[in-house]
Design a protein around this motif. Structure first.
Motif, short mmCIF file in Angstrom:
data_model
loop_
_atom_site.label_atom_id
_atom_site.label_comp_id
_atom_site.label_asym_id
_atom_site.label_seq_id
_atom_site.Cartn_x
_atom_site.Cartn_y
_atom_site.Cartn_z
N ILE A 1 -9.52 5.49 0.24
CA ILE A 1 -9.31 4.37 -0.68
C ILE A 1 -10.65 3.70 -0.98
N ILE B 1 0.97 4.09 -3.00
CA ILE B 1 0.72 5.50 -2.71
C ILE B 1 1.91 6.35 -3.15
N CYS C 1 -4.46 6.24 4.94
CA CYS C 1 -5.40 6.89 4.01
C CYS C 1 -6.61 6.00 3.69
N ILE D 1 0.84 -1.20 0.00
CA ILE D 1 0.00 0.00 0.00
C ILE D 1 0.87 1.25 0.00
#
Length: 204
Positions: free
Chosen positions: A168, A130, A164, A126
């Motif tokens: 998402i 990002i 975040c 992840i």
């Protein structure tokens, strides 16, 4: 899109074998045995387009599937402990080489087992997506294994551990109840249509 017309195109065991990107690519990533092959088969309404195995770490190649002018790319599952270090290194080279290359990656579907907190490898992926600015959607697999209370509990856990998370797009998915299949297809079509339109404009 006529999902029934999807077909296996090619597979590669080393990043150096993969031809240059010539069309939009939609990618499936996740831990070993998280259900990538099962998801692919459900999306394309096929029983064995992608080989499903009960043995973690079975997918040791990058597999390309073709539908119309789109490639769907199934990355090797990461995080399986019972694999030789040399094999782990090869897999890492495949995954990292592919994601770091100058390819037409339009979207990454990152699969995480909804029954468990994200692993360190999941969180690393992840963070990578990002930082790389690659658009991605999280698919929470095996959603049917949880009752309503446990599902809410796990979503709360994900919101605390995944950076975040509220920004998402997250889709609970079940191969048993077909939950999430149409939502995934809708995102695929929107992504594919936008990518192909942009490509056509560039060629004119």
């Amino acid at each position: 899109m006529n999902y029934n017309k999807a077909e296996f195109h090619s597979c590669y065991g080393l990043f150096s074998q993969i031809p240059a990107s010539d069309r939009p690519e939609i990618v499936f990533a996740g831990r070993s045995n998280v259900g990538k092959s099962t998801l692919i088969n459900k999306i394309f309404n096929r029983k064995s387009l992608a080989r499903v195995s009960s043995v973690p770490g079975k997918t040791a190649t990058i597999n390309f599937y073709k539908l119309e002018d789109i490639f769907f790319v199934d990355l090797p599952g990461y995080g399986y402990a019972k694999v030789a270090k040399t094999e782990k290194k090869r897999w890492a080279g495949l995954i990292e080489g592919y994601l770091n290359a100058d390819r037409s990656i339009e979207l990454v579907f990152l699969l995480i087992d909804m029954r468990h907190a994200p692993s360190a490898d999941d969180l690393h992926m992840i963070d990578f997506l990002i930082d790389a600015g690659l658009p991605f959607v999280i698919i929470l697999t095996k959603a049917d294994k949880l009752n309503k209370t446990n599902r809410a509990k796990m979503l709360e856990e994900f919101s605390k551990t995944i950076p975040c998370f509220d920004d998402i797009h997250v889709i609970p998915f079940s191969s048993q109840t077909f939950e999430g299949v149409e939502e995934v297809r809708s995102i695929i079509e929107e992504t594919a249509n936008g990518a192909l339109e942009a490509m056509n404009e560039e060629q004119q």
